[in-house]
Scaffold this motif. Structure first.
Motif, PDB file in Angstrom:
ATOM      1  N   PRO A  64      14.981 -25.599 -65.424  1.00  0.00           N
ATOM      2  CA  PRO A  64      13.486 -25.883 -65.131  1.00  0.00           C
ATOM      3  C   PRO A  64      12.942 -26.832 -66.053  1.00  0.00           C
ATOM      4  N   GLY A  65      13.368 -26.850 -67.303  1.00  0.00           N
ATOM      5  CA  GLY A  65      12.693 -27.751 -68.260  1.00  0.00           C
ATOM      6  C   GLY A  65      13.211 -29.335 -68.004  1.00  0.00           C
ATOM      7  N   GLU A  66      14.151 -29.336 -67.597  1.00  0.00           N
ATOM      8  CA  GLU A  66      14.930 -30.856 -67.330  1.00  0.00           C
ATOM      9  C   GLU A  66      14.158 -31.156 -65.928  1.00  0.00           C
ATOM     10  N   PHE A  67      13.966 -30.427 -64.952  1.00  0.00           N
ATOM     11  CA  PHE A  67      13.203 -30.848 -63.945  1.00  0.00           C
ATOM     12  C   PHE A  67      11.914 -31.408 -63.947  1.00  0.00           C
ATOM     13  N   LYS A  68      11.093 -30.399 -64.699  1.00  0.00           N
ATOM     14  CA  LYS A  68       9.685 -30.647 -65.014  1.00  0.00           C
ATOM     15  C   LYS A  68       9.511 -31.923 -65.937  1.00  0.00           C
ATOM     16  N   ASN A  69      10.411 -32.228 -66.913  1.00  0.00           N
ATOM     17  CA  ASN A  69      10.520 -33.526 -67.410  1.00  0.00           C
ATOM     18  C   ASN A  69      10.431 -34.667 -66.626  1.00  0.00           C
ATOM     19  N   ASN A  70      11.422 -34.487 -65.758  1.00  0.00           N
ATOM     20  CA  ASN A  70      11.889 -35.604 -64.738  1.00  0.00           C
ATOM     21  C   ASN A  70      10.660 -35.866 -63.678  1.00  0.00           C
ATOM     22  N   VAL A  71       9.763 -35.031 -63.414  1.00  0.00           N
ATOM     23  CA  VAL A  71       8.818 -35.194 -62.494  1.00  0.00           C
ATOM     24  C   VAL A  71       7.901 -35.804 -63.182  1.00  0.00           C
ATOM     25  N   LEU A  72       7.400 -35.250 -64.297  1.00  0.00           N
ATOM     26  CA  LEU A  72       6.234 -35.908 -65.122  1.00  0.00           C
ATOM     27  C   LEU A  72       6.613 -37.278 -65.773  1.00  0.00           C
ATOM     28  N   ALA A  73       7.754 -37.419 -65.785  1.00  0.00           N
ATOM     29  CA  ALA A  73       8.203 -38.849 -66.155  1.00  0.00           C
ATOM     30  C   ALA A  73       7.955 -40.078 -65.159  1.00  0.00           C
ATOM     31  N   LEU A  74       8.297 -39.199 -63.932  1.00  0.00           N
ATOM     32  CA  LEU A  74       8.109 -40.361 -62.862  1.00  0.00           C
ATOM     33  C   LEU A  74       6.532 -40.539 -62.523  1.00  0.00           C
ATOM     34  N   ALA A  75       5.796 -39.521 -62.657  1.00  0.00           N
ATOM     35  CA  ALA A  75       4.439 -39.628 -62.588  1.00  0.00           C
ATOM     36  C   ALA A  75       3.758 -40.189 -63.382  1.00  0.00           C
ATOM     37  N   ARG A  76       3.916 -40.128 -64.951  1.00  0.00           N
ATOM     38  CA  ARG A  76       3.565 -41.115 -65.930  1.00  0.00           C
ATOM     39  C   ARG A  76       4.020 -42.470 -65.791  1.00  0.00           C
ATOM     40  N   SER A  77       5.112 -42.795 -65.143  1.00  0.00           N
ATOM     41  CA  SER A  77       5.497 -43.927 -64.996  1.00  0.00           C
ATOM     42  C   SER A  77       4.509 -44.592 -63.860  1.00  0.00           C
ATOM     43  N   ALA A  78       4.303 -43.828 -62.845  1.00  0.00           N
ATOM     44  CA  ALA A  78       3.381 -44.448 -61.869  1.00  0.00           C
ATOM     45  C   ALA A  78       2.040 -44.685 -62.485  1.00  0.00           C
ATOM     46  N   LYS A  79       1.532 -43.959 -63.554  1.00  0.00           N
ATOM     47  CA  LYS A  79       0.364 -44.233 -64.146  1.00  0.00           C
ATOM     48  C   LYS A  79       0.297 -45.570 -64.759  1.00  0.00           C
ATOM     49  N   PHE A  80       1.442 -45.719 -65.638  1.00  0.00           N
ATOM     50  CA  PHE A  80       1.601 -46.607 -66.333  1.00  0.00           C
ATOM     51  C   PHE A  80       1.649 -48.127 -65.715  1.00  0.00           C
ATOM     52  N   PHE A  81       2.283 -48.181 -64.563  1.00  0.00           N
ATOM     53  CA  PHE A  81       2.380 -49.395 -63.943  1.00  0.00           C
ATOM     54  C   PHE A  81       1.389 -49.518 -62.881  1.00  0.00           C
ATOM     55  N   GLY A  82       0.196 -48.675 -62.921  1.00  0.00           N
ATOM     56  CA  GLY A  82      -1.013 -48.499 -62.024  1.00  0.00           C
ATOM     57  C   GLY A  82      -0.637 -48.525 -60.334  1.00  0.00           C
TER      58      GLY A  82
END
Length: 208
Positions: free
Chosen positions: A35-53
C-alpha cells in the motif's frame, strides 16, 4: 526502421496524463505493490505531471458503488482538472466526456495509470491506440490483483503498441536535460525515492 522500433520520446508539449479509477475501494484490490509503495508511486506520477505542467484528466467509475471515491490527494493536487465521474462505463474510453476532455487538449501522447491494470488501464489503452494515440503506461502507478495478472495485462498492451514505463523514467524523459532545472527535478525525485535524497545532499554540499 519500422514503426514498432522507433524511439517515440515523451514530450511535455504533446503529453497529457490520465489518472483512471484511483478510488478508495478499488485500491484495496491492489496486491502487486505494498500500500505504501503504491501510494508513493501514484503521487510521484501526479506530482511529475504538475512539475512539467502537463494537462491531467481524472476519472472514476461508479463512485456510488463499492469502487468508492477518488483518493483525496489527487483531487487536492488537481482541483481544476477535468474530473469525469463515469456513471457506469467500465472502459473509460466508452465515456464521451472522457474522450472529449482528451481531445480538448489537442495532445496525442497519453500517459496513463490506474486501478486495476488489466481492466481500467488496459481497456482505454487499447481503445486509444486504435484511435491513433501514442500511449505510455506507467506500470508502477497502476496496480492489480497479483504479479501474474499484471504481466498478462502489460503483455497485452505492449503487443498492441503501448510503451511501458515507470514514473521515474517518465519524469526523466520529460526533463531531457538536468540543466533545465537541477534543483526542481532533484527535489521531486528526492520526495519519492528516499535514497535519492543522498544524491541531492551530496550535490548541495559541493555547490557553492
Amino acid at each position: 526502421m519500422g514503426e514498432a522500433t522507433r524511439y517515440r520520446r515523451l514530450s511535455k508539449d504533446d503529453a497529457v496524463v490520465l489518472l483512471v479509477d484511483h478510488q478508495s475501494g478499488l485500491i484495496s484490490l491492489v496486491q502487486d505493490f505494498s500500500p505504501g509503495e503504491f501510494k508513493n508511486n501514484v503521487l510521484a506520477l501526479a506530482r511529475s505531471a504538475k512539475f512539467f505542467g502537463l494537462p491531467t484528466i481524472l476519472t472514476t467509475s461508479f463512485e456510488q458503488g463499492p469502487n468508492g471515491p477518488l483518493v483525496p490527494e489527487l483531487k487536492e493536487l488537481f482541483p481544476d482538472a477535468p474530473y469525469i465521474a463515469r456513471p457506469g462505463q467500465i472502459n473509460a474510453w466508452d465515456n464521451e466526456d472522457f474522450v472529449r476532455a482528451i481531445e480538448a487538449t489537442g495532445r496525442k501522447q497519453l500517459i496513463i495509470a490506474g486501478v486495476v491494470t488489466d481492466v481500467c488501464v488496459a481497456f482505454p489503452t487499447l481503445s486509444a491506440i486504435e484511435a491513433g494515440y501514442e500511449v505510455f503506461v506507467v506500470v508502477d502507478a497502476s496496480g492489480t490483483f497479483n504479479e501474474a495478472v499484471r504481466q498478462a495485462a502489460l503483455a497485452r498492451m505492449s503487443a498492441a503498441g503501448a510503451q511501458l514505463m515507470n514514473w521515474f523514467a517518465v519524469a526523466c524523459e520529460l526533463q531531457r536535460d538536468w540543466r533545465n532545472d537541477i534543483e526542481g527535478l532533484g527535489n521531486l525525485l528526492s520526495e519519492h525515492i528516499p535514497n535519492y535524497r543522498n544524491l541531492m545532499t551530496s550535490y548541495a554540499a559541493r555547490t557553492p
